[in-house]
Design an enzyme around this catalytic site. Sequence first.
Site, PDB file in Angstrom:
ATOM      1  N   LYS A   1       0.903  -1.128  -0.058  1.00  0.00           N
ATOM      2  CA  LYS A   1       0.101   0.181   0.137  1.00  0.00           C
ATOM      3  C   LYS A   1       1.022   1.266  -0.023  1.00  0.00           C
ATOM      4  CE  LYS A   1      -1.846   2.969   1.838  1.00  0.00           C
ATOM      5  NZ  LYS A   1      -1.872   4.322   1.709  1.00  0.00           N
TER       6      LYS A   1
ATOM      7  N   CYS B   1      13.777  10.437   7.266  1.00  0.00           N
ATOM      8  CA  CYS B   1      13.810  10.127   8.722  1.00  0.00           C
ATOM      9  C   CYS B   1      15.096  10.157   9.436  1.00  0.00           C
ATOM     10  CB  CYS B   1      13.254   8.748   8.837  1.00  0.00           C
ATOM     11  SG  CYS B   1      14.268   7.548   7.929  1.00  0.00           S
TER      12      CYS B   1
ATOM     13  N   GLU C   1       8.873  16.521  15.277  1.00  0.00           N
ATOM     14  CA  GLU C   1       9.421  16.066  14.033  1.00  0.00           C
ATOM     15  C   GLU C   1       8.969  17.070  12.816  1.00  0.00           C
ATOM     16  OE1 GLU C   1       8.484  12.522  11.754  1.00  0.00           O
ATOM     17  OE2 GLU C   1      10.639  12.291  11.322  1.00  0.00           O
TER      18      GLU C   1
HETATM   19  P1  NAD Z   1       2.187   8.412   7.594  1.00  0.00           P
HETATM   20  O1  NAD Z   1       2.253   7.461   8.633  1.00  0.00           O
HETATM   21  O2  NAD Z   1       1.235   9.478   7.356  1.00  0.00           O
HETATM   22  O3  NAD Z   1       1.752   7.461   6.224  1.00  0.00           O
HETATM   23  C1  NAD Z   1       2.620   6.196   5.935  1.00  0.00           C
HETATM   24  C2  NAD Z   1       1.882   5.459   5.223  1.00  0.00           C
HETATM   25  O4  NAD Z   1       0.904   4.772   6.041  1.00  0.00           O
HETATM   26  C3  NAD Z   1       0.902   5.742   4.185  1.00  0.00           C
HETATM   27  O5  NAD Z   1       0.776   4.868   3.091  1.00  0.00           O
HETATM   28  C4  NAD Z   1      -0.416   5.982   4.857  1.00  0.00           C
HETATM   29  O6  NAD Z   1      -1.548   5.762   3.792  1.00  0.00           O
HETATM   30  C5  NAD Z   1      -0.512   4.752   5.693  1.00  0.00           C
HETATM   31  N1  NAD Z   1      -1.401   4.866   6.756  1.00  0.00           N
HETATM   32  C6  NAD Z   1      -1.848   6.074   7.284  1.00  0.00           C
HETATM   33  N2  NAD Z   1      -2.884   5.747   8.274  1.00  0.00           N
HETATM   34  C7  NAD Z   1      -2.743   4.238   8.426  1.00  0.00           C
HETATM   35  C8  NAD Z   1      -3.469   3.454   9.212  1.00  0.00           C
HETATM   36  N3  NAD Z   1      -4.284   3.980  10.188  1.00  0.00           N
HETATM   37  N4  NAD Z   1      -3.357   2.235   8.972  1.00  0.00           N
HETATM   38  C9  NAD Z   1      -2.672   1.713   7.905  1.00  0.00           C
HETATM   39  N5  NAD Z   1      -1.764   2.611   7.068  1.00  0.00           N
HETATM   40  C10 NAD Z   1      -1.972   3.875   7.524  1.00  0.00           C
HETATM   41  O7  NAD Z   1       3.777   8.830   7.352  1.00  0.00           O
HETATM   42  P2  NAD Z   1       4.045   9.866   6.022  1.00  0.00           P
HETATM   43  O8  NAD Z   1       3.583  11.170   6.320  1.00  0.00           O
HETATM   44  O9  NAD Z   1       3.645   9.431   4.764  1.00  0.00           O
HETATM   45  O10 NAD Z   1       5.727   9.647   6.068  1.00  0.00           O
HETATM   46  C11 NAD Z   1       6.520  10.561   7.040  1.00  0.00           C
HETATM   47  C12 NAD Z   1       6.906   9.729   8.204  1.00  0.00           C
HETATM   48  O11 NAD Z   1       7.621   8.642   7.833  1.00  0.00           O
HETATM   49  C13 NAD Z   1       7.720  10.518   9.028  1.00  0.00           C
HETATM   50  O12 NAD Z   1       7.610  10.400  10.603  1.00  0.00           O
HETATM   51  C14 NAD Z   1       9.110  10.030   8.866  1.00  0.00           C
HETATM   52  O13 NAD Z   1      10.184  10.273   9.957  1.00  0.00           O
HETATM   53  C15 NAD Z   1       8.750   8.644   8.753  1.00  0.00           C
HETATM   54  N6  NAD Z   1       9.799   7.831   8.050  1.00  0.00           N
HETATM   55  C16 NAD Z   1      10.717   6.834   8.736  1.00  0.00           C
HETATM   56  C17 NAD Z   1      11.740   6.177   8.239  1.00  0.00           C
HETATM   57  C18 NAD Z   1      12.438   5.111   9.053  1.00  0.00           C
HETATM   58  O14 NAD Z   1      13.009   4.496   8.632  1.00  0.00           O
HETATM   59  N7  NAD Z   1      12.505   5.274  10.527  1.00  0.00           N
HETATM   60  C19 NAD Z   1      11.923   6.359   6.753  1.00  0.00           C
HETATM   61  C20 NAD Z   1      11.125   7.120   6.169  1.00  0.00           C
HETATM   62  C21 NAD Z   1      10.020   7.856   6.936  1.00  0.00           C
END
Ligand code: NAD
Length: 511
Positions: A193, A302, A401
């Site tokens: 997804k 991240c 963040e």
């Molecule tokens: P997000 O959590 O909003 O979304 C990530 C994914 O989760 C998307 O595909 C979204 O559609 C899905 N999602 C949202 N709600 C959901 C739910 N209730 N159930 C299942 N799936 C759901 O994150 P974002 O804004 O897309 O990405 C940015 C974040 O990702 C930042 O916090 C960043 O630090 C983190 N990140 C972490 C790493 C790491 O390796 N630690 C790497 C890249 C990004």
Amino acid sequence: MTVSKLDNNLTELAQHLARFRDHTLGHFIDGRADGGRSGRDFDNLTPIDNSVIGRVAAGDAADVDAAATAAAAAFPSWRGLAGDARRALLHRIADGIEARGREIALVESYDTGQPLRFMSKAAARAAENFRFFADRAPTACEGRSMPAGDHVNYSLRQPIGPVGVITPWNTPFMLSTWKIAPALAAGCTVVHKPAEWSPLTAMLLAEICHEAGLPPGVLNTVNGIGEQAGRALTEHPAIKAVAFVGESTTGSHIMRQGAATLKRVHFELGGKNPVIVFADAELERALDAVTFMIYSLNGERCTSSSRLLVERPIYDEFVARVAERAGRIRVGHPLDPATEVGPLIHPRHFDKVCSYFAAAREEGARIAAGGVPCPLDGKGNFVAPTLFADADNTMRVAREEIFGPVLTAIPFADEAEALALANDTEYGLTGYVWTRDGGRGQRMALALEAGMVWVNSENNRHLPAPFGGMKMSGIGRDGGDYSFEFYMETKNVCMALDTHGVPSLGKTGAA
Ligand code: NAD
């Protein structure tokens, strides 16, 4: 601005974008393009001017069910395929990624706002991920043998089953391969997804895998909104594990959603990573790394070092030099090869990042660079590379963040204070230490509450090394064999030598 190269890139991009403009982007399920069952869709915007690129199907529980059912049906034959055959197939996928590398880079850059200079490398890194895990596919099942008296125990690993992979919008193509490649190498089938703000290149990956000969159902892609398609995936009983990259709060939701079906979860979440610069550091190298690790990839990274902790004797000068660098960074159209910082992914994220400009002022931090939006031709989600100086660790700009090209600088007096400030955060993804004192570098590395620490380096990755965070930054590790620990079950087999006495019951009592 190198207009001619930008124009050339836009012309080349137009050929690749036409399909996304003309048709609603659907799903890829069971080896076929799939229009979806919900009849609903949503707009996909380019952050360059927030115009609509095209429509995307809003997958729902029925689409996820079709994908999970296909993944479950494909699992027995995929897990049964010899490791060598899986290796060959995954290498063919890497070949396909390389062949379409330019298309991936252009499309991803337009869809996410990430500068092309970084996205050109993202496709190469994605291919590398596939090759790395391809070569480990034949031995992923290996375990240990443990002779024990009258028995020999041996362990082996078996793929856990169909898995869900949920990815965010920052460098989405590369990140998804970092999850999908080891899952496939392990023998798992996948339902992916992608993030709703950056859906395009996930479809390219599905196509590349299909064209490389990946059997139907082994990789399925369902587009949609997180709370609908994502949620349905985490709740589906056929899905045995969920690998998730995204925000910490979303990780909490997924843990709750997966509780009823006891999902195994792997979380890579947010960070507020410190970079600690001691007065004895090689300051030119530290300056390059500090600047790169917050302003590259639009700060939407991240592992970005978003808190700059500097020892007092060098604080004023070092911070002034970071501010000067920030002020000279080229913000512009992401497809211009000269651009160093492009627009933020979405107007909602842009508003969030800009809200910290006011927060910094209210809390009393000094805005040493940026702190303003800087639209391109009056449009788009562009912000100036920003440095908040003279902050303290209690301010929101030091604790939350921000996930943009925004750095917060804080002075410290000595090693003990540096460590206390660095660890005073709910997050624990990475830490960076700059010092010429080897012992101090080691002491800091051991004491920092972070899953990954770099001493005198920026974020250099080694694929076999563990990647992941502590505290609110994640659960579990990726990389090398660590990835297989997640995607596989360890089974123990105990074989008797037929030399031990088997305990018996009911031999001597009355009939
Ligand atoms: P997000 O959590 O909003 O979304 C990530 C994914 O989760 C998307 O595909 C979204 O559609 C899905 N999602 C949202 N709600 C959901 C739910 N209730 N159930 C299942 N799936 C759901 O994150 P974002 O804004 O897309 O990405 C940015 C974040 O990702 C930042 O916090 C960043 O630090 C983190 N990140 C972490 C790493 C790491 O390796 N630690 C790497 C890249 C990004």
